[in-house]
Write an enzyme that holds these catalytic residues in place. Structure first.
Site, mmCIF file in Angstrom:
data_model
loop_
_atom_site.group_PDB
_atom_site.id
_atom_site.type_symbol
_atom_site.label_atom_id
_atom_site.label_comp_id
_atom_site.label_asym_id
_atom_site.label_seq_id
_atom_site.Cartn_x
_atom_site.Cartn_y
_atom_site.Cartn_z
ATOM 1 C CG HIS A 115 -6.025 -1.711 -0.058
ATOM 2 N ND1 HIS A 115 -5.239 -1.270 -1.116
ATOM 3 C CD2 HIS A 115 -5.428 -1.228 1.065
ATOM 4 C CE1 HIS A 115 -4.241 -0.555 -0.648
ATOM 5 N NE2 HIS A 115 -4.319 -0.517 0.667
ATOM 6 C CG ASP A 134 -6.921 -1.915 -3.993
ATOM 7 O OD1 ASP A 134 -7.537 -1.123 -3.260
ATOM 8 O OD2 ASP A 134 -5.756 -2.289 -3.769
ATOM 9 C CB SER A 150 -0.956 -0.039 1.194
ATOM 10 O OG SER A 150 -1.953 0.959 1.088
#
Length: 319
Positions: free
Chosen positions: A268, A239, A109
């Protein structure tokens, strides 16, 4: 292990195994960067660390950003998606401690955005042999706009991320008491979502005129073409944060060192399988890519910086 920064800040790294268990030698080392307000305790971090240490016998070092994983904030600065000096300091520190160890990076991320920025800035002088980018938003403005556009993401994700950031700041408010950078009354009263936090805090700490300017400048998509080491990008097309429409497919396709793999599902940093005891299936292929890179390169660490441009081009793939 706590490391000091030139501005008086503090960052931390967690070793697995510890140096007492595995003294400095030529064991390959995987350096991991967590996501927003995360740390070495995150399940996606621990799963990969567990796999590569037990199955392949590698060493892992997790970089905990300022204020994360119980790391104290000791200067008026938090982490950001575009600031790479802290990971650069960690890598230099590791190179001194592990002069014979080949290193590779993996980011998740926001951590992957920082990692890709670092890789692009370092170019062919990068200490990492290769890198893996997992769930990278790449385009931080596009990601933020997508989050604000969707009802669920605006009502759930944006406040959750904003709340986590706000908590980190307020828990370490003393570090900012001798500055006028941040209006804490406004932060307490008005900041709810991530974009609001970045507007009131992040862009001010790092000297940007607007929050959009910060997002554009910090986006790692800008530096994909400058990366001179093999890298794998793993993203899910569903996502809600690193949305499919902003993935830098053209840039990865144009870089002979790059490979992008997208999956139809995964959310995600999800990619779960199993019902009663779900696990992330992505851990195994990430570890396999890591092992393939380490095992394919037989040079000493002295020669690692002379990587020739590959003749075989890798193109974006979808499965």
């Amino acid at each position: 292990e706590l490391l000091s920064t030139p501005d008086g800040g503090t960052i931390s790294i967690d070793w697995a195994p510890s140096l007492e268990q595995l003294p400095a030698d030529n064991t390959p080392t995987l350096v991991l960067l967590h996501g927003l307000t995360g740390g070495s305790y995150e399940s996606y971090i621990r799963a990969l660390v567990d796999h590569v240490t037990k199955v392949y016998g590698y060493r892992c070092v997790v970089f905990n950003a300022r204020g994360c994983a119980n790391t104290q904030v000791t200067s008026p600065q938090l982490f950001s998606g575009g600031y790479t000096e802290d990971i650069r300091r960690v890598v230099k520190h590791l190179r001194k401690k592990l002069p014979e160890s080949k290193m590779m990076g993996v980011g998740f991320s926001l951590g992957s955005n920082i990692l890709m920025n670092y890789m692009g800035e370092e170019g062919d002088q990068c200490e990492f042999l290769a890198a893996m980018s997992v769930g990278n938003p790449f385009d931080m403005l596009g990601s933020c706009l997508a989050i604000e556009r969707g009802w669920f993401t605006r009502k759930v994700y944006a406040p959750a991320m904003g709340g986590n950031l706000k908590k980190v700041l307020l828990d370490h408010a003393d570090a900012f008491k001798n500055t006028n950078i941040i209006d804490f009354d406004t932060v307490r009263a008005e900041v709810v979502r991530m974009r609001q936090f970045d507007d009131q805090v992040t862009r001010k700490v790092y000297g940007y005129e607007t929050v959009s300017q910060y997002y554009r400048a910090a986006s790692s998509a800008n530096r994909i073409l400058a990366i001179k080491r093999p890298f794998l990008c793993l993203n899910a097309q569903d996502d809600p944060i690193a949305v499919d429409e902003i993935l830098p497919r053209d840039e990865v396709r144009a870089n002979p060192f790059g490979l992008m793999a997208t999956t139809a599902h995964g959310g995600h940093l999800g990619w779960f399988e199993g019902v009663s005891n779900p696990t992330r299936w992505c851990t195994k292929p990430l570890a396999e890519y890591c092992a393939a890179i380490f095992e394919a390169d037989r040079r000493s660490t002295i020669c690692v910086k002379t990587v020739p441009t590959p003749q075989i081009r890798h193109f974006a793939t979808e499965e």
